[in-house]
Design a protein around this motif. Structure first.
Motif, PDB file in Angstrom:
ATOM      1  N   PHE A 145      -2.649  -1.472  -5.667  1.00 20.12           N
ATOM      2  CA  PHE A 145      -1.539  -0.959  -4.872  1.00 20.12           C
ATOM      3  C   PHE A 145      -0.580  -0.093  -5.689  1.00 20.12           C
ATOM      4  O   PHE A 145      -0.028   0.894  -5.192  1.00 20.12           O
ATOM      5  CB  PHE A 145      -0.775  -2.140  -4.260  1.00 20.12           C
ATOM      6  CG  PHE A 145       0.561  -1.792  -3.681  1.00 20.12           C
ATOM      7  CD1 PHE A 145       0.637  -1.068  -2.502  1.00 20.12           C
ATOM      8  CD2 PHE A 145       1.732  -2.161  -4.317  1.00 20.12           C
ATOM      9  CE1 PHE A 145       1.874  -0.722  -1.965  1.00 20.12           C
ATOM     10  CE2 PHE A 145       2.962  -1.818  -3.787  1.00 20.12           C
ATOM     11  CZ  PHE A 145       3.031  -1.099  -2.614  1.00 20.12           C
ATOM     12  N   LEU A 170       3.875   6.806   2.480  1.00 17.47           N
ATOM     13  CA  LEU A 170       4.717   5.644   2.764  1.00 17.47           C
ATOM     14  C   LEU A 170       4.018   4.704   3.748  1.00 17.47           C
ATOM     15  O   LEU A 170       3.943   3.498   3.534  1.00 17.47           O
ATOM     16  CB  LEU A 170       6.062   6.104   3.325  1.00 17.47           C
ATOM     17  CG  LEU A 170       7.087   4.988   3.508  1.00 17.47           C
ATOM     18  CD1 LEU A 170       7.460   4.369   2.174  1.00 17.47           C
ATOM     19  CD2 LEU A 170       8.334   5.505   4.195  1.00 17.47           C
ATOM     20  N   PRO A 172       2.981   4.282  -5.184  1.00 14.77           N
ATOM     21  CA  PRO A 172       4.317   4.856  -5.405  1.00 14.77           C
ATOM     22  C   PRO A 172       4.295   6.001  -6.408  1.00 14.77           C
ATOM     23  O   PRO A 172       4.992   7.008  -6.208  1.00 14.77           O
ATOM     24  CB  PRO A 172       5.136   3.667  -5.928  1.00 14.77           C
ATOM     25  CG  PRO A 172       4.255   2.487  -5.952  1.00 14.77           C
ATOM     26  CD  PRO A 172       2.960   2.835  -5.342  1.00 14.77           C
ATOM     27  N   LEU A 200      11.092   1.173  -2.910  1.00 10.38           N
ATOM     28  CA  LEU A 200      11.392   2.377  -3.688  1.00 10.38           C
ATOM     29  C   LEU A 200      10.756   3.599  -3.032  1.00 10.38           C
ATOM     30  O   LEU A 200      11.361   4.676  -2.969  1.00 10.38           O
ATOM     31  CB  LEU A 200      10.859   2.242  -5.120  1.00 10.38           C
ATOM     32  CG  LEU A 200      11.569   1.263  -6.048  1.00 10.38           C
ATOM     33  CD1 LEU A 200      10.946   1.303  -7.436  1.00 10.38           C
ATOM     34  CD2 LEU A 200      13.055   1.584  -6.158  1.00 10.38           C
ATOM     35  N   SER A 201       9.513   3.424  -2.535  1.00  7.11           N
ATOM     36  CA  SER A 201       8.837   4.530  -1.855  1.00  7.11           C
ATOM     37  C   SER A 201       9.643   4.974  -0.639  1.00  7.11           C
ATOM     38  O   SER A 201       9.837   6.168  -0.409  1.00  7.11           O
ATOM     39  CB  SER A 201       7.436   4.117  -1.401  1.00  7.11           C
ATOM     40  OG  SER A 201       6.685   3.639  -2.471  1.00  7.11           O
ATOM     41  N   ALA A 202      10.111   3.984   0.127  1.00 10.94           N
ATOM     42  CA  ALA A 202      10.883   4.304   1.326  1.00 10.94           C
ATOM     43  C   ALA A 202      12.166   5.046   0.950  1.00 10.94           C
ATOM     44  O   ALA A 202      12.555   6.021   1.594  1.00 10.94           O
ATOM     45  CB  ALA A 202      11.208   3.027   2.098  1.00 10.94           C
ATOM     46  N   PHE A 247       8.206  -2.141  -4.761  1.00 13.18           N
ATOM     47  CA  PHE A 247       7.585  -0.821  -4.926  1.00 13.18           C
ATOM     48  C   PHE A 247       7.595  -0.064  -3.605  1.00 13.18           C
ATOM     49  O   PHE A 247       7.810   1.140  -3.553  1.00 13.18           O
ATOM     50  CB  PHE A 247       6.139  -0.953  -5.434  1.00 13.18           C
ATOM     51  CG  PHE A 247       6.049  -1.360  -6.884  1.00 13.18           C
ATOM     52  CD1 PHE A 247       7.181  -1.431  -7.679  1.00 13.18           C
ATOM     53  CD2 PHE A 247       4.820  -1.652  -7.457  1.00 13.18           C
ATOM     54  CE1 PHE A 247       7.099  -1.811  -9.008  1.00 13.18           C
ATOM     55  CE2 PHE A 247       4.722  -2.026  -8.788  1.00 13.18           C
ATOM     56  CZ  PHE A 247       5.859  -2.113  -9.563  1.00 13.18           C
ATOM     57  N   TRP A 248       7.348  -0.804  -2.538  1.00  9.94           N
ATOM     58  CA  TRP A 248       7.336  -0.129  -1.241  1.00  9.94           C
ATOM     59  C   TRP A 248       8.751   0.296  -0.854  1.00  9.94           C
ATOM     60  O   TRP A 248       8.961   1.377  -0.307  1.00  9.94           O
ATOM     61  CB  TRP A 248       6.714  -1.015  -0.156  1.00  9.94           C
ATOM     62  CG  TRP A 248       6.430  -0.215   1.067  1.00  9.94           C
ATOM     63  CD1 TRP A 248       5.371   0.619   1.244  1.00  9.94           C
ATOM     64  CD2 TRP A 248       7.232  -0.126   2.245  1.00  9.94           C
ATOM     65  NE1 TRP A 248       5.455   1.225   2.474  1.00  9.94           N
ATOM     66  CE2 TRP A 248       6.582   0.791   3.108  1.00  9.94           C
ATOM     67  CE3 TRP A 248       8.422  -0.720   2.664  1.00  9.94           C
ATOM     68  CZ2 TRP A 248       7.081   1.119   4.361  1.00  9.94           C
ATOM     69  CZ3 TRP A 248       8.923  -0.391   3.907  1.00  9.94           C
ATOM     70  CH2 TRP A 248       8.255   0.517   4.739  1.00  9.94           C
ATOM     71  N   LEU A 268       3.178   9.087  -4.763  1.00 14.30           N
ATOM     72  CA  LEU A 268       4.245   9.609  -3.914  1.00 14.30           C
ATOM     73  C   LEU A 268       5.300  10.356  -4.729  1.00 14.30           C
ATOM     74  O   LEU A 268       5.661  11.489  -4.408  1.00 14.30           O
ATOM     75  CB  LEU A 268       4.899   8.457  -3.139  1.00 14.30           C
ATOM     76  CG  LEU A 268       6.168   8.814  -2.367  1.00 14.30           C
ATOM     77  CD1 LEU A 268       5.854   9.789  -1.236  1.00 14.30           C
ATOM     78  CD2 LEU A 268       6.837   7.576  -1.804  1.00 14.30           C
ATOM     79  N   PHE A 269       5.778   9.720  -5.817  1.00 17.95           N
ATOM     80  CA  PHE A 269       6.881  10.324  -6.572  1.00 17.95           C
ATOM     81  C   PHE A 269       6.436  11.581  -7.318  1.00 17.95           C
ATOM     82  O   PHE A 269       7.167  12.555  -7.392  1.00 17.95           O
ATOM     83  CB  PHE A 269       7.456   9.333  -7.601  1.00 17.95           C
ATOM     84  CG  PHE A 269       7.904   8.027  -7.014  1.00 17.95           C
ATOM     85  CD1 PHE A 269       8.399   7.960  -5.718  1.00 17.95           C
ATOM     86  CD2 PHE A 269       7.826   6.849  -7.746  1.00 17.95           C
ATOM     87  CE1 PHE A 269       8.798   6.751  -5.174  1.00 17.95           C
ATOM     88  CE2 PHE A 269       8.228   5.639  -7.212  1.00 17.95           C
ATOM     89  CZ  PHE A 269       8.710   5.590  -5.923  1.00 17.95           C
TER      90      PHE A 269
END
Lengths: 557, 106
Positions: A115, A303, A119, B78-80, B75-76, A122-123
């Motif tokens: 998982f 997301l 992130p 932070l993504s949001a 982590f999710w 995404l970043f």
């Protein structure tokens, strides 16, 4: 004509399946599953539905943009579901449930590693990917570099990843279908291959995306249902569940303590790097960033996708823990009825046995259909990524130097899909008796060390030149393959040598620095006029990457 | 034509502001994720016993599992947070930069 073909294909498949189901079961252990009519009916509904979608999609697939990226008209939510679908293969559902069932904590840690890459994607990558790319990730790496050589390299690297991943999926599919439906291995492989070819050839990205979305919804529904039913037996109390599970599990109270899987820090970090940056280098995942209209939707996709993946991993964690009691203490699920012996159908069947135990034949049938749908959807995504590397990168850009007509390019990608389908069927049959677990490791290793370094450097480092990209890309590809071949999984387990030359099971920690170092050295030492022009071209690329100005937008129809 | 557009955008201080603030934000979040994740992997390798301790006396939940669940959620989150800012404030800034560059060309 095309419609007629489609119809014939669909009918042929139904006939094929019907014939196969009527046949005798192949092995003794399979007899239980041979009359699994619930699974067969539900699977047929799925195939019929997906065929209908393919039919609908084929009328909407006219341009290359439609074929490769569904015209960029997929929404963030839909794309998020499809990405999650691409990412959660049958191995995820079956393998990870089994891992939690057997190892407890280690299984959960493995899922966290799977998982944690999202992130970061995404970043660091999502908006730049969308702003720079069009159909394949090679569009980005070759943005300001030499089209011919860089695209060729990216295509070779993509096809390597796709082939390794396809073999792993096909062999898994054959064995799973053999178990669940009592179908002959070869027939199962051919069936999967043909369905995949039909989806991709006729429906392109539109059909592939919708097959992914349906499959993701089925997977979420089935998994959640099985988890809730199983968890209800423990009054939805994690405390009760764990008290009972640690009492019967062979690990006892150590069940929730880190075990042997990732005890070695070098292997653990290497695995983490491989999963994290391998994900960011898988061609079928990267391709999904081009199916949305703009960077905004691309961010939303990640997301949604990562939310779904995180949710589902936690569902799997609970399923695996419940299975310790529900499956692990029920003699019906063990060969010869010996608790603690060999599970019927092998270790990977934990999730299926759990579904049967808590939801009866109905839920088992549904989960079996989900597993099959999952395999179909993942191989379709892979085939499309592979076909686009051949038709868009190699044919249209390298061979025809951008002068191919759209019609010709689509024709080549359809032929490529059929070619890949045939290759997948042949390799699937050839590797039947092999342990293919290392194939997934290879795919992630090559993605992390071959694709990812060049891709990220092309977006972030001004100094990258064609020479650096080529040497680094091939260097990463070859070294990751070499490390895996020299590791225990291949050198000892497959080739039969005594001791592994490369002592770790994961190549990423070693192959990635090699790739980055080669990219740096061979870019820095490149003082040609071309290199100078490439470095200057970074400025405009940078503004486009940041603002999205000049990026292809969604076509409207 | 687009090269001139890019030139104007690059010269716009708002573009520099966009790149600097969004870049800093993305890097900060990435570093948080990387440090927490690899820190946890290291903890698994070097202090597995501590992670196997129950979170409180008599609890069945261990420290390791609790931390993992936290990381999934954190982590999710932070993504949001990133998507909210990037799709809101940063995209508005981007649109402004493009608009000004287009105006400057006429």
């Amino acid at each position: 004509m095309r419609r007629l073909n489609q119809l014939c294909c669909a009918l042929g498949l139904f006939a094929l399946s019907a014939m196969a189901y009527a046949g005798p079961p192949v092995e003794g252990a399979l007899e239980k599953q041979a009359t699994n009519w619930h699974a067969i009916i539900m699977f047929c509904i799925f195939v019929a539905l997906s065929m209908g979608i393919t039919y609908w999609a084929s009328s909407r697939t006219k341009s290359t943009s439609d074929f490769y990226t569904a015209g960029g008209g997929i929404t963030g939510m839909q794309n998020g579901l499809a990405i999650a679908g691409d990412y959660m293969s049958a191995a995820t559902l079956l393998g990870l449930t089994a891992l939690v069932y057997g190892q407890g904590f280690d299984g959960y840690l493995y899922m966290l590693s799977f998982f944690a890459g999202w992130p970061i994607i995404l970043f660091m990558m999502a908006e730049r990917l969308r702003n720079l790319g069009r159909f394949t990730f090679a569009d980005i790496t070759s943005f300001r570099l030499d089209q011919g050589s860089v695209r060729t390299m990216a295509a070779i690297s993509s096809l390597t990843v796709v082939c390794f991943y396809l073999i792993a999926q096909m062999v898994g599919a054959g064995q799973l279908i053999k178990l669940l439906f009592g179908l002959d291995y070869n027939i199962a492989i051919v069936g999967v291959g043909i369905l995949m070819m039909v989806y991709v050839t006729f429906g392109g990205m539109v059909a592939t995306t919708w097959v992914q979305i349906i499959k993701a919804c089925m997977l979420l529904t089935g998994g959640t249902l099985a988890m809730l039913l199983a968890f209800s037996q423990f009054g939805f109390s994690f405390h009760t569940l764990m008290e009972k599970a640690t009492a019967v599990h062979k690990l006892g109270i150590k069940l929730m303590t880190p075990g042997s899987l990732l005890a070695d820090p070098v292997n653990a970090i290497s695995l983490g790097l491989g999963l994290m940056f391998g994900t960011a280098g898988l061609p079928h995942i990267l391709m999904r960033f081009f199916t949305v209209g703009d960077a905004k939707e691309a961010r939303k996709s990640v997301l949604y996708a990562s939310g779904i993946v995180a949710y589902f991993f936690n569902v799997i964690f609970l399923m695996g823990l419940c299975a310790i009691l529900v499956v692990g203490t029920n003699p019906d699920f063990f060969e010869g009825g010996t608790i603690g012996g060999k599970l019927i159908g092998g270790g990977n069947m934990v999730a299926m046995h759990l579904a049967k135990a808590v939801g009866g034949d109905m839920l088992l049938g549904f989960m079996a259909a989900v597993a099959f749908a999952t395999i179909l959807a993942v191989v379709s995504g892979l085939a499309l990524a592979g076909a686009s590397a051949i038709s868009h990168d190699l044919y249209a850009r390298v061979i025809k130097k951008g002068k191919a007509t759209e019609a010709a390019e689509i024709r080549v990608s359809r032929i490529a899909t059929i070619g890949l389908g045939i290759v997948a069927i042949l390799l699937g049959i050839a590797f039947e008796k092999q342990n293919v677990a290392f194939m997934v490791g290879l795919a992630f290793g090559v993605a992390a060390a071959g694709n990812f370094p060049v891709l990220i450097m092309s977006m972030y480092w001004k100094g990258l030149t064609t020479r650096g990209a080529i040497v680094g890309g091939y260097g990463g590809l070859l070294s990751s393959v070499a490390f895996v071949v020299l590791s225990k999984a291949v050198w000892v387990d497959v080739l039969g040598n005594k001791a592994a030359i490369f002592p770790y099971s994961q190549p990423a920690l070693f192959a990635m620095p090699i790739a980055f170092l080669l990219i740096y050295i061979f870019s820095k030492s490149d003082s040609s006029a071309r290199a100078k022009a490439e470095i200057e071209a970074f400025e405009d690329q940078y503004v486009r990457a940041q603002t999205g100005f000049g990026a292809s937008t969604a076509s409207s129809h | 034509m687009s090269s001139a557009m890019y030139e104007r955008m690059r010269g716009n201080p708002k573009f520099q502001e966009l790149v600097a603030t969004r870049g800093r934000f993305a890097w900060t979040l990435s570093i948080i994720v990387l440090v927490l994740f690899y820190g946890f992997v290291m903890a698994v390798a070097f202090i597995p016993g501590t992670l196997g301790q129950p979170v409180s006396e008599g609890a069945m939940l261990t420290v390791g599992v609790a931390v993992e669940l936290f990381l999934f959620i954190f982590f999710w989150a932070l993504s949001a947070l990133y998507v909210k800012r990037a799709n809101g404030k940063f995209d508005a800034l981007t649109a402004e930069v493009i608009k000004q560059a287009q105006k400057g060309g006429k």
